[in-house]
Design a protein around this motif. Structure first.
Motif, PDB file in Angstrom:
ATOM      1  N   UNK A   1       0.846  -1.196   0.000  1.00 19.42           N
ATOM      2  CA  UNK A   1       0.000   0.000   0.000  1.00 19.42           C
ATOM      3  C   UNK A   1       0.882   1.247   0.000  1.00 19.42           C
ATOM      4  N   UNK A   2       0.686   2.095  -0.981  1.00 15.74           N
ATOM      5  CA  UNK A   2       1.431   3.345  -1.061  1.00 15.74           C
ATOM      6  C   UNK A   2       0.620   4.490  -0.491  1.00 15.74           C
ATOM      7  N   UNK A   3       1.184   5.188   0.502  1.00 14.72           N
ATOM      8  CA  UNK A   3       0.518   6.369   1.051  1.00 14.72           C
ATOM      9  C   UNK A   3       1.375   7.590   0.745  1.00 14.72           C
ATOM     10  N   UNK A   4       0.747   8.744   0.793  1.00 21.12           N
ATOM     11  CA  UNK A   4       1.437   9.978   0.437  1.00 21.12           C
ATOM     12  C   UNK A   4       2.377  10.410   1.563  1.00 21.12           C
ATOM     13  N   UNK A   5       3.593  10.904   1.237  1.00 19.06           N
ATOM     14  CA  UNK A   5       4.177  11.093  -0.092  1.00 19.06           C
ATOM     15  C   UNK A   5       4.937   9.844  -0.558  1.00 19.06           C
ATOM     16  N   UNK A   6       4.653   9.378  -1.766  1.00 22.23           N
ATOM     17  CA  UNK A   6       5.297   8.176  -2.301  1.00 22.23           C
ATOM     18  C   UNK A   6       6.723   8.488  -2.758  1.00 22.23           C
ATOM     19  N   UNK A   7       7.638   7.577  -2.441  1.00 24.18           N
ATOM     20  CA  UNK A   7       9.058   7.787  -2.760  1.00 24.18           C
ATOM     21  C   UNK A   7       9.276   7.942  -4.263  1.00 24.18           C
ATOM     22  N   UNK A   8       8.485   7.243  -5.078  1.00 30.80           N
ATOM     23  CA  UNK A   8       8.714   7.293  -6.523  1.00 30.80           C
ATOM     24  C   UNK A   8       8.353   8.653  -7.135  1.00 30.80           C
ATOM     25  N   UNK A   9       7.645   9.504  -6.366  1.00 27.89           N
ATOM     26  CA  UNK A   9       7.287  10.825  -6.885  1.00 27.89           C
ATOM     27  C   UNK A   9       8.283  11.913  -6.474  1.00 27.89           C
ATOM     28  N   UNK A  10       9.275  11.572  -5.639  1.00 30.00           N
ATOM     29  CA  UNK A  10      10.273  12.563  -5.219  1.00 30.00           C
ATOM     30  C   UNK A  10      11.059  13.042  -6.431  1.00 30.00           C
ATOM     31  N   UNK A  11      11.199  14.359  -6.566  1.00 27.96           N
ATOM     32  CA  UNK A  11      11.817  14.916  -7.768  1.00 27.96           C
ATOM     33  C   UNK A  11      13.315  15.160  -7.629  1.00 27.96           C
ATOM     34  N   UNK A  12      13.803  15.371  -6.403  1.00 25.51           N
ATOM     35  CA  UNK A  12      15.236  15.613  -6.223  1.00 25.51           C
ATOM     36  C   UNK A  12      15.648  15.217  -4.812  1.00 25.51           C
ATOM     37  N   UNK A  13      16.945  15.330  -4.519  1.00 29.72           N
ATOM     38  CA  UNK A  13      17.495  14.888  -3.230  1.00 29.72           C
ATOM     39  C   UNK A  13      16.910  15.686  -2.064  1.00 29.72           C
ATOM     40  N   UNK A  14      16.720  16.983  -2.277  1.00 31.18           N
ATOM     41  CA  UNK A  14      16.174  17.837  -1.209  1.00 31.18           C
ATOM     42  C   UNK A  14      14.750  17.419  -0.852  1.00 31.18           C
TER      43      UNK A  14
END
Length: 320
Positions: free
Chosen positions: A195-208
């Motif tokens: 089960x994926x809950x927000x915030x999902x790791x695959x949606x992270x855009x950068x290291x920060x």
């Protein structure tokens, strides 16, 4: 000179955005008595869940789950936000809760469908009304055990179409140690059930962003307490719940994680929740609908393509 141009552009964007205002749609799901309305009212400091400028959706389902949405315009420092709260009275309250999530799935998809129809009109509105659910706050009872089957089934199904933020309701009924153990069990159950809950790791855009979201993921589900009552503490008025042992301060992070939830929803991730809804979740729905072999323009309430001489043959019937 380049800096002054960038500043001028940013000022223009800010003024335009402030003038247009924001729309933010939250769904609250959980069984009765977990303090859903109180928590939302505490979050936005208005009686949003009980009074409304427009009750724009109400659907009674034979299986007892009734969806009801209310909208409220909040204004602060010249910025307007139209907040819509979708409540789900009756969810999980029956002896047999089989398929009680279906009306909720149906509602979320209906809002995507409305937006899709507006997008596909030949002459589109300058600003398409957005009733899509940007975030679902899912209330878990503070049992201290693990996720119940209904929690697993709901989040499995809804997690594919909406951003879910799980919270432990009325967390003051658990000790600090019980609360921490419960949170760890829930995180293990979520991972075990995919089960994926927000915030999902695959949606992270950068290291920060990953660093910020990792801290949030390690804190989920937020253990919250909601109240709209104020009490005096050391000469200051604070939101809190009075008990025989003292006052549980809602906005004190040493007492509960309400402030973390508020910061996520309003201060740090509101825009991201909207972008994830539009660019990822709605996009999946849009692609699926347009790829369906049996979909027709008449089904969407639109006239057939292609256009002749740049005009729609059945323009008068096309709901423009």
């Amino acid at each position: 000179r380049a800096t002054s141009v960038c500043t001028a552009v940013l000022d223009q964007m800010r003024r335009k955005t402030m003038k247009a205002g924001f729309e933010f749609n939250i769904m609250v799901v959980g069984q009765s008595g977990l303090g859903k309305s109180t928590l939302v009212n505490t979050l936005f400091k208005s009686k949003i869940s009980r009074k409304s400028c427009s009750a724009n959706y109400e659907e009674k389902i034979p299986k007892t789950v009734k969806l009801h949405s209310v909208s409220h315009v909040i204004e602060e420092k010249g910025v307007k936000m139209k907040l819509t709260v979708v409540d789900t009275p009756g969810f999980g309250d029956q002896i047999n809760n089989e398929n009680c999530w279906e009306p909720i799935v149906e509602y979320v998809n209906e809002q995507y469908e409305k937006y899709l129809r507006e997008e596909l009109h030949v002459t589109r509105k300058r600003r398409i009304p957005d009733s899509r659910v940007h975030c679902c706050i899912y209330f878990l009872p503070a049992t201290g055990h693990r996720l119940r089957p209904i929690d697993v089934e709901f989040m499995k199904r809804l997690g594919k179409i909406v951003s879910i933020v799980p919270v432990i309701a009325k967390a003051d009924t658990l000790t600090v140690e019980e609360r921490q153990d419960f949170k760890e069990r829930i995180r293990r159950d979520l991972a075990a059930n995919g089960i994926g809950v927000y915030p999902q790791a695959e949606y992270d855009e950068d290291a920060e962003e990953r660093l910020l979201n990792d801290r949030i993921r390690e804190s989920l589900p937020f253990a919250v307490v909601g109240t709209d009552k104020e009490h005096q503490v050391n000469g200051n008025k604070v939101l809190g719940r009075k008990t025989k042992w003292g006052i549980i301060e809602v906005e004190n992070v040493a007492h509960c994680e309400f402030a973390n939830l508020r910061d996520l929803l309003i201060r740090s991730h509101l825009q991201d929740l909207k972008e994830v809804t539009h660019s990822i979740l709605y996009e999946k729905y849009r692609v699926r609908r347009l790829n369906e072999s049996n979909i027709t323009f008449s089904e969407l309430g639109l006239s057939a393509w292609p256009l002749e001489n740049g005009t729609d043959k059945n323009e008068s019937d096309s709901h423009l």
